[in-house]
Write an enzyme that holds these catalytic residues in place. Structure first.
Site, short mmCIF file in Angstrom:
data_model
loop_
_atom_site.label_atom_id
_atom_site.label_comp_id
_atom_site.label_asym_id
_atom_site.label_seq_id
_atom_site.Cartn_x
_atom_site.Cartn_y
_atom_site.Cartn_z
N GLU A 100 50.19 82.02 -1.11
CA GLU A 100 50.10 80.76 -1.81
C GLU A 100 48.79 80.05 -1.52
O GLU A 100 48.23 80.16 -0.43
CB GLU A 100 51.29 79.88 -1.46
CG GLU A 100 52.57 80.54 -1.97
CD GLU A 100 53.62 79.56 -2.39
OE1 GLU A 100 54.54 79.96 -3.11
OE2 GLU A 100 53.54 78.37 -2.02
N GLU A 222 47.38 83.14 10.19
CA GLU A 222 46.55 82.66 11.30
C GLU A 222 45.15 83.29 11.14
O GLU A 222 44.97 84.48 11.41
CB GLU A 222 47.21 83.09 12.62
CG GLU A 222 46.35 82.90 13.85
CD GLU A 222 45.67 81.54 13.99
OE1 GLU A 222 46.37 80.52 14.01
OE2 GLU A 222 44.42 81.51 14.06
N SER A 250 41.75 76.27 10.60
CA SER A 250 42.74 75.77 11.53
C SER A 250 43.34 76.95 12.29
O SER A 250 43.73 77.95 11.70
CB SER A 250 43.84 75.05 10.75
OG SER A 250 44.90 74.70 11.60
N LEU A 274 47.37 71.46 17.86
CA LEU A 274 47.84 71.13 19.22
C LEU A 274 49.36 70.96 19.21
O LEU A 274 50.07 71.64 19.95
CB LEU A 274 47.12 69.85 19.69
CG LEU A 274 47.51 69.33 21.08
CD1 LEU A 274 47.15 70.33 22.16
CD2 LEU A 274 46.84 67.97 21.35
N ASN A 349 57.25 68.61 7.61
CA ASN A 349 57.93 68.85 6.34
C ASN A 349 59.11 69.76 6.59
O ASN A 349 58.94 70.86 7.09
CB ASN A 349 56.99 69.55 5.36
CG ASN A 349 55.86 68.64 4.93
OD1 ASN A 349 56.09 67.54 4.45
ND2 ASN A 349 54.64 69.08 5.13
N CYS A 392 52.06 71.22 3.97
CA CYS A 392 51.84 72.10 5.12
C CYS A 392 53.10 72.81 5.55
O CYS A 392 54.14 72.19 5.70
CB CYS A 392 51.39 71.28 6.32
SG CYS A 392 49.81 70.54 6.10
N1 SAH Z 1 47.98 79.23 11.28
C1 SAH Z 1 47.07 78.17 11.34
C2 SAH Z 1 46.74 77.60 9.97
C3 SAH Z 1 47.87 77.47 9.00
S1 SAH Z 1 49.15 76.32 9.40
C4 SAH Z 1 47.57 77.07 12.26
O1 SAH Z 1 48.74 77.13 12.66
O2 SAH Z 1 46.78 76.20 12.61
C5 SAH Z 1 48.32 74.78 9.01
C6 SAH Z 1 48.91 73.56 9.69
O3 SAH Z 1 50.21 73.28 9.19
C7 SAH Z 1 49.05 73.71 11.21
O4 SAH Z 1 48.49 72.59 11.85
C8 SAH Z 1 50.55 73.72 11.42
O5 SAH Z 1 50.87 73.18 12.67
C9 SAH Z 1 51.04 72.87 10.26
N2 SAH Z 1 52.43 73.09 9.88
C10 SAH Z 1 53.13 74.25 9.89
N3 SAH Z 1 54.38 74.04 9.45
C11 SAH Z 1 54.49 72.73 9.15
C12 SAH Z 1 55.54 71.90 8.64
N4 SAH Z 1 56.73 72.40 8.33
N5 SAH Z 1 55.28 70.60 8.43
C13 SAH Z 1 54.06 70.08 8.69
N6 SAH Z 1 53.04 70.81 9.18
C14 SAH Z 1 53.25 72.12 9.41
FE1 SF4 Z 2 51.44 80.89 11.64
FE2 SF4 Z 2 52.74 78.77 10.71
FE3 SF4 Z 2 52.17 78.94 13.32
FE4 SF4 Z 2 50.18 78.52 11.57
S1 SF4 Z 2 51.89 77.15 12.00
S2 SF4 Z 2 50.21 80.00 13.27
S3 SF4 Z 2 50.95 79.72 9.80
S4 SF4 Z 2 53.53 80.33 12.16
#
Ligand code: SAH
Ligand code: SF4
Length: 411
Positions: A100, A222, A250, A274, A349, A392
């Protein structure tokens, strides 16, 4: 338009570097300047098919096709538009795997405060009134299918099909890891979206010159576990006219990736997810913390030669009762003391099968205020496209999406 050629294994041109295009051209016994023409057609004009490369004579295009070459952009298999203008796309790769990608006109506030060009513009736009953009005019003239107007837009792209990191609050984690995307598939998502939105960059293809395009590597996957393809995609995207200063990657905290990133001569901005005030909480919600703890990650960040105006962004997903209390805000302040840090708070979310609760709005406000008062520039991200599960961590929920979704024509 998706091209496939019968018996011959398709060979995508999108994704090849100038040198690799030269090899292709030489293997066909053509002059070198054909490689430049191909490069411009693919990355500047963003052609969808070989037929569109009008700088090449048709017999040459036919030869390329006969050899199995295609442009090979991902196909927008499905598009969904939110009431707030956000569009979510299901992108189909040549092997049928899907990821997506999200288009957010006017961004989601995530760029603010990091000292970048994108941030300064976004902050300035708070005051610049409602002067119509080129896009407004184009929309009024009926030139565009979408009526949303914007001065800049952010595209959120995926780096893997699924993810292996297994963060407990993230829907992508539920998919597991299916495969890495190639560099062409990562950058190709951007080309496909820009074509759909008819965005022109520089002298390239498109009906209008917006505004600014910002990219975030924050979709599925990731990026630092697909490091080489990610970095290669950064160079392809630059060839498309998007500078790395407008890209943010990220990471969940893949330490070897951060160290490698620190040594890149050309690098996007960095955000670290973080998400917790200490290792104990972080281990529960992000098991990857057992491998690389917060202190080690912060040390790795300190090896990055940041520019004068540059801040490290820390993303912090607020999970009700888990990491959103005043004591947690105090711990975060202590952790980030002395760093040129900004924090993006993201209200969690919800998703099916994920056992957390949303933070109370009052707790979000207190948390935000405490960080600001502690001297950390802090921004709470606007939830974009929540109604279409494009926010997100909500990507790829298509399977059991609610019926209120509005499907719009693709292409
Ligand atoms: N894998 C990388 C980039 C994709 S996730 C990472 O984890 O940084 C992008 C962002 O979405 C991350 O900061 C993650 O913590 C956040 N995220 C993941 N699931 C989420 C959710 N259900 N609600 C809000 N943010 C979320
Ligand atoms: Fe993977 Fe989701 Fe964790 Fe980002 S937040 S590293 S996409 S499992």
């Amino acid at each position: 338009m998706n091209e496939t050629s019968g018996a011959v294994e398709p060979k995508p041109l999108f994704g090849l570097t100038p040198e690799e295009l030269r090899v292709v051209v030489e293997s066909l016994g053509l002059s070198k300047y054909r490689a430049t023409q191909l490069h411009d057609a693919i990355y500047k004009q963003r052609v969808n098919s070989l037929d569109e490369i009008t700088t090449l004579p048709s017999d040459l295009r036919e030869r390329l096709a006969a050899e199995g070459y295609t442009v090979g952009l991902p196909e927008i298999a499905q598009a969904t538009r939110s009431v707030d203008g956000t569009e979510r796309y299901l992108m189909r790769m040549a092997d049928g795997e899907t990821v997506e990608t999200v288009w957010m006109p006017n961004g989601d506030g995530g760029e603010r405060g990091d000292g970048s060009e994108a941030a300064l513009e976004e902050e300035a736009s708070d005051y610049d009134g409602a002067e119509p953009t080129l896009r407004d005019k184009a929309a009024k003239d009926g030139a565009l299918s979408s009526v949303a107007s914007y001065k800049r837009a952010t595209i959120c792209i995926s780096s893997q099909v699924g993810c292996a990191v297994n963060c407990q609050f993230c829907l992508t984690a539920k998919l597991g890891m299916r495969r890495n995307l190639t560099a062409g598939e990562i950058a190709g998502q951007v080309a496909a979206v820009l074509n759909r939105q008819r965005v022109r960059i520089g002298s390239g293809r498109g009906v209008q010159t917006p505004s600014r395009i910002n990219l975030v590597f924050m979709g599925m996957g990731e990026p630092f576990l697909n490091y080489d393809a990610f970095m290669r995609s950064v160079h392809l995207l630059r060839a498309m006219g998007i500078p790395e200063s407008r890209m943010t990657v990220s990471t969940s905290g893949i330490l070897p990736g951060i160290l490698q990133f620190a040594n890149e001569p050309v690098r996007p901005k960095l955000a670290l997810s973080l998400n917790a005030p200490n290792d104990e909480v972080r281990e529960q919600i992000m098991p990857v913390t057992r491998k690389w703890n917060i202190a080690a990650l912060l040390d790795a960040l300190r090896t990055i030669p940041f520019g004068k105006r540059e801040y490290v962004t820390f993303e912090y997903v607020l999970l009700g009762g888990v990491n959103d209390l005043p004591q947690h805000a105090r711990e975060v302040l202590a952790l980030l003391a002395g760093m040129k840090a900004k924090v993006n708070l993201i209200v969690w979310n919800p998703g099916p099968g994920i056992d957390f609760r949303e933070p109370a709005p009052a707790d979000v406000a207190v948390f935000h205020r405490m960080l600001i008062d502690g001297g950390i520039p802090t921004f709470t991200r606007k939830p974009r496209g929540r109604d279409i599960y494009a926010a997100c961590g909500q990507l790829k929920r298509t399977v059991d999406a609610p019926e209120t979704l509005v499907e719009i024509a693709t292409g």
